[in-house]
Design a protein around this motif. Structure first.
Motif, PDB file in Angstrom:
ATOM      1  N   GLY A 176       0.784  -1.172   0.030  1.00  0.00           N
ATOM      2  CA  GLY A 176       0.260   0.017   0.081  1.00  0.00           C
ATOM      3  C   GLY A 176       0.816   1.089   0.215  1.00  0.00           C
ATOM      4  N   ASP A 177       0.628   2.152   1.052  1.00  0.00           N
ATOM      5  CA  ASP A 177       1.460   3.369   1.177  1.00  0.00           C
ATOM      6  C   ASP A 177       2.390   3.231   1.737  1.00  0.00           C
ATOM      7  OD1 ASP A 177      -0.107   4.771  -0.418  1.00  0.00           O
ATOM      8  OD2 ASP A 177      -1.538   5.364   1.261  1.00  0.00           O
TER       9      ASP A 177
ATOM     10  N   ILE B  84      -1.919   0.085   6.952  1.00  0.00           N
ATOM     11  CA  ILE B  84      -2.055  -0.996   5.784  1.00  0.00           C
ATOM     12  C   ILE B  84      -3.203  -2.104   6.495  1.00  0.00           C
ATOM     13  CG2 ILE B  84       0.211  -0.898   4.842  1.00  0.00           C
ATOM     14  CD1 ILE B  84       0.853  -3.462   6.288  1.00  0.00           C
TER      15      ILE B  84
ATOM     16  N   ALA C  81      -3.948  -5.845   1.021  1.00  0.00           N
ATOM     17  CA  ALA C  81      -3.079  -4.694   0.342  1.00  0.00           C
ATOM     18  C   ALA C  81      -1.793  -5.438  -0.438  1.00  0.00           C
ATOM     19  CB  ALA C  81      -2.374  -3.803   1.182  1.00  0.00           C
TER      20      ALA C  81
END
Length: 246
Positions: free
Chosen positions: A184-185, A237, A241
């Motif tokens: 994810g990020d 998260i 993901a």
């Protein structure tokens, strides 16, 4: 780059050596997962922290459940018992009765002590890295080597379990040291392999004591299983993901 896997499980461990808490989402900071390893369990007689990997008197500890409440208070439950606030006299009495000797749950440092707590503190046994990551491919490889065993992820206490295709003859994440991953990020650097200890062979709910687990890791993967990661970009998260190299 294309996704190489997806998050299958997320775990945090409010108290070191006690059972973890499986979650749908976790918040990962620069130095730790929110709520992870805030407390430790000690022998009340000598203040030594629990070492299930080395001392048989602690082997029942991983069956004690933990959870973090919505207001960030830790609760524990011994097998067959109710959830109890920790630290506190009632939870310490329950753990002591379960283990058969006086034991106490204590915060790791004042930053983890709940409001109005005036009791003793303890020191973390170690703080290796913010994240421990494990893949289902490595679990499948261990199962192939040790088919009579139960290589349950809980034996290894990962924070993130990534579902990915098995790689013939390989524990794949052990070969990723130094690489960067995005989940994810969240951006991570794989810093080192996770060297395994005797904790991995201890029985927990659903599986028995199994020395073959560790023997096979020593023989086939230089004592290692899973990897430690440092955090380059913190983020929250969720299960599902995607993970990719960057």
């Amino acid at each position: 780059m294309a996704a190489i896997g997806r998050v299958a499980e997320l775990w945090r461990y409010p108290a070191s050596s006690l059972a973890g808490e499986r979650l749908q989402a976790i918040a990962v900071g620069a130095d730790s997962i929110d709520g992870d390893r805030m407390f430790g369990l000690v022998d009340a007689a000598d203040n030594q922290i629990a070492r299930p990997d080395r001392e048989a008197k602690w082997h029942k500890v991983p069956r004690i459940r933990t959870r973090l409440t919505g207001d960030r208070k830790v609760e524990i439950a011994v097998p067959g018992g109710d959830w109890l606030a920790a630290p506190g006299a009632e939870s310490d009495d329950a753990v002591s009765a379960y283990l058969g000797f006086a034991a106490s749950i204590r915060p790791f440092g004042p930053q983890n002590a709940p409001p109005a707590y005036a009791g003793p503190l303890t020191q973390a046994r170690y703080n290796k890295a913010p994240i421990h990551l494990l893949t289902t491919a490595s679990l499948a490889r261990l199962k192939a080597l040790h088919p009579e065993g139960t290589p349950d992820a809980r034996r290894f206490r990962p924070n993130i379990v990534v579902d990915m295709a098995a790689v013939e003859g390989s524990f794949p994440e052990t070969e990723w040291i130094g690489r960067k991953l995005a989940i994810g990020d969240l951006l991570l650097t794989i810093s080192e392999p996770c060297r395994r200890c005797g904790f991995t062979i201890i029985a927990q709910d659903g599986f028995d004591n199994d020395p073959g687990i560790l023997r096979n890791l020593v023989r086939h993967n230089a004592h290692n299983f899973g990897v430690y990661c440092t955090v380059d970009r913190p983020a929250s998260i969720e299960v599902g993901a995607t993970m990719r190299f960057v």
